[in-house]
Design an enzyme around this catalytic site. Structure first.
Site, PDB file in Angstrom:
ATOM      1  N   THR A  36      20.420 -50.509  15.222  1.00 26.76           N
ATOM      2  CA  THR A  36      20.200 -52.285  15.411  1.00 26.76           C
ATOM      3  C   THR A  36      21.553 -52.522  15.896  1.00 26.76           C
ATOM      4  O   THR A  36      22.523 -52.274  15.240  1.00 26.76           O
ATOM      5  CB  THR A  36      19.644 -52.815  14.295  1.00 26.76           C
ATOM      6  OG1 THR A  36      18.284 -51.962  13.892  1.00 26.76           O
ATOM      7  CG2 THR A  36      19.627 -54.196  14.483  1.00 26.76           C
ATOM      8  N   GLY A  37      21.396 -53.571  16.573  1.00 30.29           N
ATOM      9  CA  GLY A  37      22.857 -54.294  16.806  1.00 30.29           C
ATOM     10  C   GLY A  37      23.088 -54.425  18.421  1.00 30.29           C
ATOM     11  O   GLY A  37      22.422 -53.698  19.206  1.00 30.29           O
ATOM     12  N   ASP A  89      23.700 -45.275  15.672  1.00 30.16           N
ATOM     13  CA  ASP A  89      23.764 -46.629  15.261  1.00 30.16           C
ATOM     14  C   ASP A  89      25.180 -47.056  15.267  1.00 30.16           C
ATOM     15  O   ASP A  89      26.059 -46.361  15.339  1.00 30.16           O
ATOM     16  CB  ASP A  89      23.219 -46.599  13.853  1.00 30.16           C
ATOM     17  CG  ASP A  89      22.917 -48.171  13.522  1.00 30.16           C
ATOM     18  OD1 ASP A  89      22.917 -48.995  14.171  1.00 30.16           O
ATOM     19  OD2 ASP A  89      22.399 -48.335  12.371  1.00 30.16           O
ATOM     20  N   ALA A  91      28.185 -49.766  13.554  1.00 31.80           N
ATOM     21  CA  ALA A  91      28.795 -50.015  12.279  1.00 31.80           C
ATOM     22  C   ALA A  91      29.424 -51.613  12.364  1.00 31.80           C
ATOM     23  O   ALA A  91      30.008 -51.811  13.259  1.00 31.80           O
ATOM     24  CB  ALA A  91      29.462 -49.166  11.818  1.00 31.80           C
ATOM     25  N   GLY A 103      24.833 -53.657   8.203  1.00 30.78           N
ATOM     26  CA  GLY A 103      24.173 -54.731   7.494  1.00 30.78           C
ATOM     27  C   GLY A 103      24.426 -55.965   8.129  1.00 30.78           C
ATOM     28  O   GLY A 103      23.853 -56.922   7.824  1.00 30.78           O
ATOM     29  N   GLY A 104      25.570 -56.073   8.982  1.00 33.78           N
ATOM     30  CA  GLY A 104      25.816 -57.497   9.690  1.00 33.78           C
ATOM     31  C   GLY A 104      24.521 -57.966  10.457  1.00 33.78           C
ATOM     32  O   GLY A 104      24.405 -59.355  10.434  1.00 33.78           O
ATOM     33  N   GLY A 105      23.763 -57.311  10.889  1.00 34.01           N
ATOM     34  CA  GLY A 105      22.389 -57.514  11.581  1.00 34.01           C
ATOM     35  C   GLY A 105      20.927 -57.755  10.779  1.00 34.01           C
ATOM     36  O   GLY A 105      19.906 -57.707  11.036  1.00 34.01           O
ATOM     37  N   GLU A 111      17.784 -49.015   8.349  1.00 29.41           N
ATOM     38  CA  GLU A 111      18.739 -47.986   9.184  1.00 29.41           C
ATOM     39  C   GLU A 111      19.078 -46.981   7.927  1.00 29.41           C
ATOM     40  O   GLU A 111      19.307 -45.901   8.488  1.00 29.41           O
ATOM     41  CB  GLU A 111      20.262 -48.748   9.061  1.00 29.41           C
ATOM     42  CG  GLU A 111      20.035 -49.838  10.527  1.00 29.41           C
ATOM     43  CD  GLU A 111      21.314 -50.643  10.532  1.00 29.41           C
ATOM     44  OE1 GLU A 111      21.283 -51.475  11.727  1.00 29.41           O
ATOM     45  OE2 GLU A 111      21.907 -51.029   9.675  1.00 29.41           O
ATOM     46  N   LYS A 129      36.596 -51.751  14.889  1.00 31.76           N
ATOM     47  CA  LYS A 129      35.711 -51.476  13.930  1.00 31.76           C
ATOM     48  C   LYS A 129      36.329 -50.410  12.806  1.00 31.76           C
ATOM     49  O   LYS A 129      35.905 -50.373  11.715  1.00 31.76           O
ATOM     50  CB  LYS A 129      34.347 -50.889  14.081  1.00 31.76           C
ATOM     51  CG  LYS A 129      33.506 -51.833  15.046  1.00 31.76           C
ATOM     52  CD  LYS A 129      32.925 -53.038  14.216  1.00 31.76           C
ATOM     53  CE  LYS A 129      32.156 -53.855  15.394  1.00 31.76           C
ATOM     54  NZ  LYS A 129      30.760 -53.545  15.515  1.00 31.76           N
TER      55      LYS A 129
HETATM   56  C1  5RP Z   1      23.105 -54.048  11.678  1.00 30.32           C
HETATM   57  C2  5RP Z   1      24.344 -53.251  11.727  1.00 30.32           C
HETATM   58  C3  5RP Z   1      24.986 -52.920  12.977  1.00 30.32           C
HETATM   59  O1  5RP Z   1      24.826 -51.528  13.231  1.00 30.32           O
HETATM   60  C4  5RP Z   1      26.252 -53.789  12.772  1.00 30.32           C
HETATM   61  O2  5RP Z   1      25.972 -54.928  12.399  1.00 30.32           O
HETATM   62  C5  5RP Z   1      27.005 -53.433  14.096  1.00 30.32           C
HETATM   63  O3  5RP Z   1      26.407 -54.321  15.191  1.00 30.32           O
HETATM   64  P1  5RP Z   1      27.072 -54.529  16.662  1.00 30.32           P
HETATM   65  O4  5RP Z   1      26.938 -53.268  17.454  1.00 30.32           O
HETATM   66  O5  5RP Z   1      26.351 -55.887  16.951  1.00 30.32           O
HETATM   67  O6  5RP Z   1      28.533 -55.057  16.473  1.00 30.32           O
HETATM   68  O7  5RP Z   1      24.622 -52.655  10.704  1.00 30.32           O
HETATM   69  O8  5RP Z   1      22.491 -54.137  10.570  1.00 30.32           O
END
Ligand code: 5RP
Length: 227
Positions: A36-37, A89, A91, A103-105, A111, A129
């Protein structure tokens, strides 16, 4: 490292670059795990453009499921598969051993479930990151609402400053506490500790389910880290 000609790349371009690079880890006609993200959104778009499609995907959020379906990619239930070859995924932070904060999203629990099904976690991220010690990004903890105040007290005991993420209800009907001020020098130990508290659904430290490979988007191209 894949060389690129442009020196000035935006963060969106870096995400698109690693999203495309991750398709090299996908076997045609396989069932894969999808995170996700915004970086994963780039991966999903690149996945849809592959000449030989995947068979299906297990998705970690309603948001990703919707995007996958819009591209005509079938989404299957996690319970219908016994294993996945790969999980792709993003991070919020990744260290030099492949441990991550995620978990930012707000999708951390699903996940982790999908990551646990996969033989290999391929993390896609832009270079910002990569950190030496996890914790500058506030650590997300998903909690059953009734346990939020007690879990926040326990998090304070670890030296963190917890704050409930306002207005957020996860896909599982739970809340997120974001914890600032932690220096996570032993990610596996802290993951185990927080996971055992009553009311914690999951913690956004991915040490047990850490990345096997990270495709890092840099202005010079994709840097591949193997752990
Ligand atoms: C969502 C997440 C995402 O992988 C994380 O927040 C990175 O997101 P982005 O690709 O938008 O920077 O853990 O729960």
């Amino acid at each position: 490292m894949t060389q690129v000609t442009t020196q000035k790349m935006t963060q969106d371009e870096l995400k698109a670059m690693v999203g495309r690079a991750a398709t090299e880890y996908v076997q045609p006609r396989s069932v894969i795990g999808v995170g996700t993200g915004s970086t994963v959104n780039c991966f999903i778009d690149a996945l849809a453009a592959m000449p030989q499609r995947v068979k299906a995907a297990v998705s970690s959020s309603e948001q990703s499921s919707e995007r996958l379906r819009r591209h005509g990619i079938e989404v299957v239930d996690a319970n219908s598969v016994s294993a996945l070859a790969v999980y792709i995924d993003g991070a919020d932070e990744i260290d030099h051993a492949g441990n991550m904060i995620k978990g930012g999203g707000a999708a951390l629990t699903r996940e982790k479930i999908v990551a646990d099904l996969a033989g290999r976690f391929v993390c896609i991220a832009d270079a910002s990151k990569l950190v030496t010690v996890l914790g500058r990004f506030p650590l997300p903890v998903e909690v059953i609402p009734m346990a939020a105040a007690q879990v926040a007290r326990l998090l304070r005991g670890l030296g963190g400053e917890p704050a409930l993420r306002a207005g957020v209800v996860t896909d599982n009907g739970c809340h997120i506490i974001d914890v600032r001020g932690l220096s996570i020098t032993d990610p596996a130990a802290m993951e185990r500790e927080i996971n055992q508290w009553p009311g914690v659904v999951s913690v956004g430290i991915f040490a047990r389910n850490k990345a096997g490979v990270c495709l890092l988007g840099t202005p010079q191209g994709v840097r591949t880290l193997a752990f």
